[in-house]
Design a protein around this motif. Sequence first.
Motif, PDB file in Angstrom:
ATOM      1  N   LYS A   3       0.850  -1.189   0.000  1.00 44.77           N
ATOM      2  CA  LYS A   3       0.000   0.000   0.000  1.00 44.77           C
ATOM      3  C   LYS A   3       0.877   1.227   0.000  1.00 44.77           C
ATOM      4  CE  LYS A   3      -3.815   2.235   2.496  1.00 44.77           C
ATOM      5  NZ  LYS A   3      -4.690   2.164   3.705  1.00 44.77           N
ATOM      6  N   LEU A   4       0.543   2.172  -0.874  1.00 44.17           N
ATOM      7  CA  LEU A   4       1.283   3.427  -0.972  1.00 44.17           C
ATOM      8  C   LEU A   4       0.298   4.572  -0.785  1.00 44.17           C
ATOM      9  CD1 LEU A   4       3.387   2.627  -4.176  1.00 44.17           C
ATOM     10  CD2 LEU A   4       4.061   2.301  -1.801  1.00 44.17           C
ATOM     11  N   VAL A   5       0.619   5.499   0.098  1.00 47.80           N
ATOM     12  CA  VAL A   5      -0.265   6.614   0.387  1.00 47.80           C
ATOM     13  C   VAL A   5       0.511   7.912   0.248  1.00 47.80           C
ATOM     14  CG1 VAL A   5      -1.790   7.685   2.070  1.00 47.80           C
ATOM     15  CG2 VAL A   5      -1.627   5.186   1.950  1.00 47.80           C
ATOM     16  N   PHE A  37       5.821   9.680 -10.374  1.00 51.86           N
ATOM     17  CA  PHE A  37       5.352   9.920 -11.728  1.00 51.86           C
ATOM     18  C   PHE A  37       4.273  10.979 -11.650  1.00 51.86           C
ATOM     19  CE2 PHE A  37       7.276   6.425 -14.173  1.00 51.86           C
ATOM     20  CZ  PHE A  37       7.813   5.693 -13.137  1.00 51.86           C
ATOM     21  N   ARG A  38       3.918  11.539 -12.799  1.00 52.25           N
ATOM     22  CA  ARG A  38       2.831  12.512 -12.828  1.00 52.25           C
ATOM     23  C   ARG A  38       2.034  12.357 -14.113  1.00 52.25           C
ATOM     24  NH1 ARG A  38       6.468  18.060 -13.389  1.00 52.25           N
ATOM     25  NH2 ARG A  38       7.222  17.687 -15.529  1.00 52.25           N
ATOM     26  N   VAL A  92      -1.498  15.239 -11.525  1.00 52.09           N
ATOM     27  CA  VAL A  92      -1.653  14.327 -10.395  1.00 52.09           C
ATOM     28  C   VAL A  92      -0.316  13.590 -10.248  1.00 52.09           C
ATOM     29  CG1 VAL A  92      -2.863  12.345  -9.439  1.00 52.09           C
ATOM     30  CG2 VAL A  92      -4.121  14.060 -10.777  1.00 52.09           C
ATOM     31  N   TYR A  93       0.229  13.597  -9.070  1.00 49.85           N
ATOM     32  CA  TYR A  93       1.523  12.971  -8.799  1.00 49.85           C
ATOM     33  C   TYR A  93       1.297  11.644  -8.082  1.00 49.85           C
ATOM     34  CZ  TYR A  93       4.134  17.042 -10.292  1.00 49.85           C
ATOM     35  OH  TYR A  93       4.695  18.050 -11.053  1.00 49.85           O
ATOM     36  N   GLN A 118      -2.607   6.303  -4.804  1.00 48.36           N
ATOM     37  CA  GLN A 118      -3.838   6.813  -5.389  1.00 48.36           C
ATOM     38  C   GLN A 118      -3.639   8.170  -6.064  1.00 48.36           C
ATOM     39  OE1 GLN A 118      -2.999   7.186  -2.269  1.00 48.36           O
ATOM     40  NE2 GLN A 118      -3.497   9.310  -1.784  1.00 48.36           N
ATOM     41  N   GLY A 119      -2.519   8.814  -5.795  1.00 47.65           N
ATOM     42  CA  GLY A 119      -2.214  10.088  -6.428  1.00 47.65           C
ATOM     43  C   GLY A 119      -2.588  11.278  -5.575  1.00 47.65           C
ATOM     44  N   THR A 120      -1.875  12.381  -5.782  1.00 47.38           N
ATOM     45  CA  THR A 120      -2.171  13.633  -5.095  1.00 47.38           C
ATOM     46  C   THR A 120      -2.050  14.778  -6.110  1.00 47.38           C
ATOM     47  OG1 THR A 120      -1.625  15.020  -3.170  1.00 47.38           O
ATOM     48  CG2 THR A 120       0.232  13.978  -4.298  1.00 47.38           C
TER      49      THR A 120
END
Length: 126
Positions: A3-5, A37-38, A92-93, A118-120
């Motif tokens: 899981k990546l947040v 990544f973006r 979105v990164y 999920q991206g920010t």
Amino acid sequence: QVKLVESGGGLVQAGDSLRLSCAASGRAFVDYAMGWFRQAPGKEREFVATVAWSGSKYYEDSVKGRFAISRDNTKNTVSLQMNSLKPEDTAVYYCAVTHSPPGWRIGLRAAEYDHWGQGTQVTVSS
């Protein structure tokens, strides 16, 4: 499971700075590359920066000298310090990880990464 947040995105003006962070969990990340990544609207996801377990770092040309990637292997975190932001950095990164043992060519393409956050959103106004 991995899981990546991500956290730290926002709306800033051109020339400002932002720091993105990503917390990884679910396994040990020894010999894993951790990258950013973006993806801008209507465009493909593109490489920004990545850092190997060893600490070697790679950057996309347009962010060299402005962005700095770092990781803390004791906390399983990776950060992206973004300075001198430009409107074209708006996207979105995403944080991502991939197994990358010593001696392997480190992945610079999205397809080479196995797990994603999920991206920010990062928005830079002119």
